[in-house]
Design an enzyme around this catalytic site. Structure first.
Site, PDB file in Angstrom:
ATOM      1  N   ILE A  66      -0.303  11.903   2.758  1.00 20.62           N
ATOM      2  CA  ILE A  66      -1.225  11.857   3.674  1.00 20.62           C
ATOM      3  C   ILE A  66      -0.787  12.772   5.041  1.00 20.62           C
ATOM      4  O   ILE A  66       0.352  12.790   5.436  1.00 20.62           O
ATOM      5  CB  ILE A  66      -1.340  10.442   4.423  1.00 20.62           C
ATOM      6  CG1 ILE A  66      -3.068  10.727   5.072  1.00 20.62           C
ATOM      7  CG2 ILE A  66      -0.545  10.047   5.250  1.00 20.62           C
ATOM      8  CD1 ILE A  66      -3.600   9.345   5.352  1.00 20.62           C
ATOM      9  N   GLY A 121       1.716   8.887   0.275  1.00 17.26           N
ATOM     10  CA  GLY A 121       0.480   8.955  -0.516  1.00 17.26           C
ATOM     11  C   GLY A 121       0.446   9.535  -2.031  1.00 17.26           C
ATOM     12  O   GLY A 121      -0.306   9.229  -2.694  1.00 17.26           O
ATOM     13  N   ASP A 124       1.010   6.850  -4.189  1.00 24.41           N
ATOM     14  CA  ASP A 124      -0.349   6.313  -4.595  1.00 24.41           C
ATOM     15  C   ASP A 124      -1.199   6.970  -5.620  1.00 24.41           C
ATOM     16  O   ASP A 124      -1.652   6.584  -6.663  1.00 24.41           O
ATOM     17  CB  ASP A 124      -1.128   6.244  -3.391  1.00 24.41           C
ATOM     18  CG  ASP A 124      -0.468   5.243  -2.364  1.00 24.41           C
ATOM     19  OD1 ASP A 124      -0.561   3.988  -2.329  1.00 24.41           O
ATOM     20  OD2 ASP A 124       0.256   5.641  -1.470  1.00 24.41           O
ATOM     21  N   GLU A 144       5.974   4.976   3.395  1.00 23.66           N
ATOM     22  CA  GLU A 144       5.046   4.312   4.492  1.00 23.66           C
ATOM     23  C   GLU A 144       5.868   3.477   5.235  1.00 23.66           C
ATOM     24  O   GLU A 144       5.707   3.231   6.445  1.00 23.66           O
ATOM     25  CB  GLU A 144       4.056   3.499   3.920  1.00 23.66           C
ATOM     26  CG  GLU A 144       2.755   4.386   3.068  1.00 23.66           C
ATOM     27  CD  GLU A 144       3.177   4.876   1.883  1.00 23.66           C
ATOM     28  OE1 GLU A 144       1.934   5.648   1.230  1.00 23.66           O
ATOM     29  OE2 GLU A 144       4.147   4.809   1.399  1.00 23.66           O
ATOM     30  N   ASP A 152      -1.133   1.605   1.521  1.00 26.44           N
ATOM     31  CA  ASP A 152      -2.251   0.705   1.445  1.00 26.44           C
ATOM     32  C   ASP A 152      -3.513   1.545   0.326  1.00 26.44           C
ATOM     33  O   ASP A 152      -4.754   1.058   0.613  1.00 26.44           O
ATOM     34  CB  ASP A 152      -2.901   0.461   2.769  1.00 26.44           C
ATOM     35  CG  ASP A 152      -3.254   1.756   3.675  1.00 26.44           C
ATOM     36  OD1 ASP A 152      -3.147   2.986   3.112  1.00 26.44           O
ATOM     37  OD2 ASP A 152      -3.583   1.576   4.664  1.00 26.44           O
TER      38      ASP A 152
END
Length: 270
Positions: A66, A121, A124, A144, A152
């Site tokens: 991110i 991210g 993810d 993270e 998340d």
């Protein structure tokens, strides 16, 4: 083909090559990334000509995760009321989750080709793909934890099913970096290639092999595998019986059988 700011998309030989295209920013995931990936995978789902997806990153790295400037901007929107902050953050997180759900829920197989950084991210994202492949220089980290938060948008939910609970906990609690060989050993990636060029060539070869199969059969196979993540074996057997009651009437079955008997390559409709 629409033009995107965070991605480049090409379609050839029934393969959609979706490339994160921000190499100057280490392919970090900015605001455009999160909205465009939903649009791209909706197009993939709606386009029968697309049979397989290859997801890669432009330049030296797959993705650094991110965009921290985007995250800082979100935090700057917070006010003094805790409840309203929580409402805003929850809505934002669910919106981001929808971006990777679009990848996971795609009817077509999604193959990730990973070189260089695959951080935060980006883990993810690849967790939402069907298969993952890496170049020798790939570096992975569930980052993270090092910026004071729990991942998340899918890592903690999807990765235990890929690499197992204990290994996921170690990597998530420590945030340590691990290389391509370890990623292969724990089952995160299927194969490791010597460099980025060989990686993309190899993954495209696998994609072409899948694209040559019956798209009806491939979609059904993915649907059954995904269904079994959250259901019992008897539920899965009942579902595939109902599914194939319709799908076995496809002309693809007759085409595949005839090609097998004549030792020729089958040609399937989109």
């Amino acid at each position: 083909m629409p033009q995107y700011t965070a991605f480049s998309v090409e379609l050839a030989d029934n393969i959609a090559h979706v490339q994160i295209n921000r190499p100057e920013k280490i392919n970090s995931m900015n605001a455009a990334f999160w909205s465009e990936i939903i649009e791209i995978f909706q197009w993939i789902d709606d386009t029968d000509e697309v049979r397989v997806v290859v997801l890669s990153g432009a330049g030296k790295h797959f993705s650094s995760g991110i965009d921290l400037m985007m995250m800082a901007g979100m935090l700057n929107e917070l006010g003094k009321d805790v409840s309203r902050n929580a409402r805003l953050l929850r809505r934002t997180i669910l919106t981001l989750q929808a971006s990777f759900n679009a990848v996971d829920n795609c009817r077509k197989p999604v193959l990730a080709a990973i070189q260089g950084y695959c951080l935060g991210g980006a883990i993810d994202l690849i967790s939402a793909c069907d298969m993952r492949y890496a170049a020798e220089d790939a570096q992975f980290s569930i980052k993270e934890i090092d910026i004071g938060m729990a991942a998340d948008v899918g890592t903690l939910q999807r990765l235990p099913r890929i690499i197992g609970d204990g290994m996921l906990r170690e990597l998530a609690y420590t945030g340590r970096t691990f290389d391509a060989d370890e990623a292969r050993n724990i089952g995160l990636v299927n194969r490791v290639y010597s460099d980025a060029a060989c990686l993309l060539e190899g993954v495209m070869g696998i994609a072409r092999e899948i694209a040559g199969k019956s798209p009806i059969a491939v979609t059904g196979t993915k649907e059954m595998i995904s269904y079994m993540r959250d259901h019992r074996i008897d539920d899965g057997l009942e579902y595939v019986a109902t599914w194939n009651a319709a799908m076995l009437q496809s002309t693809d079955l007759r085409v595949a059988m005839a090609a097998h008997m004549s030792k020729q390559k089958p040609e399937f409709l989109d």
